[in-house]
Design a protein around this motif. Structure first.
Motif, mmCIF file in Angstrom:
data_model
loop_
_atom_site.group_PDB
_atom_site.id
_atom_site.type_symbol
_atom_site.label_atom_id
_atom_site.label_comp_id
_atom_site.label_asym_id
_atom_site.label_seq_id
_atom_site.Cartn_x
_atom_site.Cartn_y
_atom_site.Cartn_z
ATOM 1 N N LYS A 1 0.855 -1.192 0.000
ATOM 2 C CA LYS A 1 0.000 0.000 0.000
ATOM 3 C C LYS A 1 0.889 1.240 0.000
ATOM 4 N N THR B 1 1.569 4.975 0.652
ATOM 5 C CA THR B 1 0.978 6.043 1.473
ATOM 6 C C THR B 1 1.569 7.394 1.066
ATOM 7 N N ALA C 1 8.575 9.386 12.267
ATOM 8 C CA ALA C 1 8.085 9.140 13.627
ATOM 9 C C ALA C 1 7.003 8.077 13.569
ATOM 10 N N ALA C 2 7.125 7.089 14.442
ATOM 11 C CA ALA C 2 6.106 6.027 14.500
ATOM 12 C C ALA C 2 5.569 5.940 15.926
ATOM 13 N N ASP C 3 4.260 5.945 15.984
ATOM 14 C CA ASP C 3 3.554 5.897 17.264
ATOM 15 C C ASP C 3 3.418 4.420 17.662
ATOM 16 N N SER D 1 7.413 13.745 10.670
ATOM 17 C CA SER D 1 6.465 13.286 11.685
ATOM 18 C C SER D 1 5.066 13.506 11.133
ATOM 19 N N SER D 2 4.394 12.403 10.779
ATOM 20 C CA SER D 2 3.082 12.552 10.144
ATOM 21 C C SER D 2 1.956 12.173 11.105
ATOM 22 N N LEU D 3 1.117 13.138 11.368
ATOM 23 C CA LEU D 3 -0.089 12.890 12.167
ATOM 24 C C LEU D 3 -1.305 12.842 11.253
ATOM 25 N N GLY D 4 -1.024 12.714 9.946
ATOM 26 C CA GLY D 4 -2.078 12.770 8.929
ATOM 27 C C GLY D 4 -3.155 11.713 9.081
ATOM 28 N N GLY D 5 -2.770 10.540 9.586
ATOM 29 C CA GLY D 5 -3.756 9.480 9.775
ATOM 30 C C GLY D 5 -4.650 9.733 10.977
ATOM 31 N N CYS E 1 0.127 17.253 8.996
ATOM 32 C CA CYS E 1 -1.171 16.927 9.606
ATOM 33 C C CYS E 1 -2.151 16.452 8.540
ATOM 34 N N SER F 1 -4.843 16.114 5.697
ATOM 35 C CA SER F 1 -5.253 16.935 4.543
ATOM 36 C C SER F 1 -6.776 17.087 4.540
ATOM 37 N N LEU G 1 -2.695 19.888 2.226
ATOM 38 C CA LEU G 1 -1.933 19.205 3.282
ATOM 39 C C LEU G 1 -1.191 20.247 4.130
#
Ligand code: CAO
Length: 263
Positions: free
Chosen positions: A91, A93, A132-134, A184-188, A209, A211, A228
């Motif tokens: 997938k 992303t 960055a992974a949470d 660092s993606s907080l987009g999800g 962040c 979109s 975005l």
């Protein structure tokens, strides 16, 4: 979990960090006086990342520039790619495209691919991008090595494997070292903008962040576009505001028209 009553800790909490001359001591409060509380030890990852983040926040003069990227066409392309490759199990992303855009921006603005070393800058000729992974135990930053030599599918696949390894608590030091720049993606999850903390000894980090569809003036009318939000934090000892603004504008232009990567 049952509420427990405990006496307040004797030491300042980890959040207090080291002593700052002239500052008031960290407040010592017996919270149990005000209501039921429970005490939970910080995870190993939180203790390590907390100490690193605290040092970076205190030592690095951070500035954050916010900008927007129009990803309408790129998102349509991403959806089409995933449809075409449904059977591959990979997938793609938006983050994979951002990693490639970061490489191109680091090539154009080499001082962002650098580390301060006394009075000198160490400029890197390699392109390792951290993300960055949470995880249930806290934040980790696995690194995609040599992202300049990898395609979108390879990056997507590697990112998904590293994110899984992170969630399973199986990342080793080699998976998390050598980064040049982080995203660092907080987009999800959501949000508009934030101020990410630089992952030293790197000198900048891109925060992303969620979109959203927004009206944008196309010269004749307002058109719905997928926008975005970008937040670039940078080390003002190494980078100037004008360079940061240019970096953001260029990064956004690549996401707006990904063909520019080939130029
Ligand atoms: N805008 C809108 N939607 C987005 C998006 C964006 N910018 N970015 C991702 N999404 C969507 C994805 O398309 C996906 O949707 P579908 O499930 O419908 O396909 C969904 O959100 C989930 O995406 P994801 O989070 O699984 O994938 P990712 O590549 O965006 O991110 C990872 C992977 C590992 C970075 C992410 O899981 C994560 O851990 N993010 C948190 C990072 C973090 O904590 N940063 C803060 C650090 S400072 O404390």
């Amino acid at each position: 979990m049952p509420a427990q009553r405990r006496s307040p800790p004797q030491r300042p909490p980890a959040a207090a960090g080291g002593a700052f001359p002239g500052l008031l001591p960290w407040p010592q409060v017996d919270f149990a006086k005000f209501g039921p509380v429970e005490r939970k030890d910080l995870s190993r990852i939180k203790k390590i990342s907390g100490a690193n983040l605290h040092r970076n926040w205190v030592v690095i003069p951070h500035v954050t520039n916010h900008d927007d990227a129009d990803i309408t066409d790129l998102e349509a392309f991403r959806v089409q790619l995933n449809k075409e490759n449904e059977k591959s199990g990979i997938k793609v992303t938006m983050l994979a495209f951002m990693i490639k855009a970061a490489v191109a921006a680091l090539k154009k603005f080499p001082e962002f691919n650098a580390s301060a070393d006394g009075d000198a800058l160490v400029l890197k000729n390699y392109f390792h991008i951290g993300f960055a992974a949470d995880t249930p135990n806290g934040l980790v930053v696995p690194v995609i090595k040599d992202a300049d030599r990898k395609g979108i599918f390879d990056i997507s696949q590697e990112m998904s494997a590293l994110a899984k390894k992170a969630r399973d608590g199986k990342l080793g030091p080699a998976d998390m070292s050598g980064g040049c720049f982080s995203i660092s993606s907080l987009g999800g999850i959501g949000g508009r903008y934030f101020t990410p903390i630089i992952n030293a000894p790197e000198v900048a980090i891109m925060g992303v962040c969620r979109s959203t569809i927004e009206p944008r003036w196309d010269g004749k009318q307002f058109a719905p576009r997928l926008i975005l939000p970008l937040s670039l934090s940078w080390d003002h000892r190494v980078i100037d505001g004008a360079a940061a603004a240019r970096f953001n504008v260029y990064f956004a232009s690549l996401l707006a028209d990904f063909r520019r990567i080939a130029l």
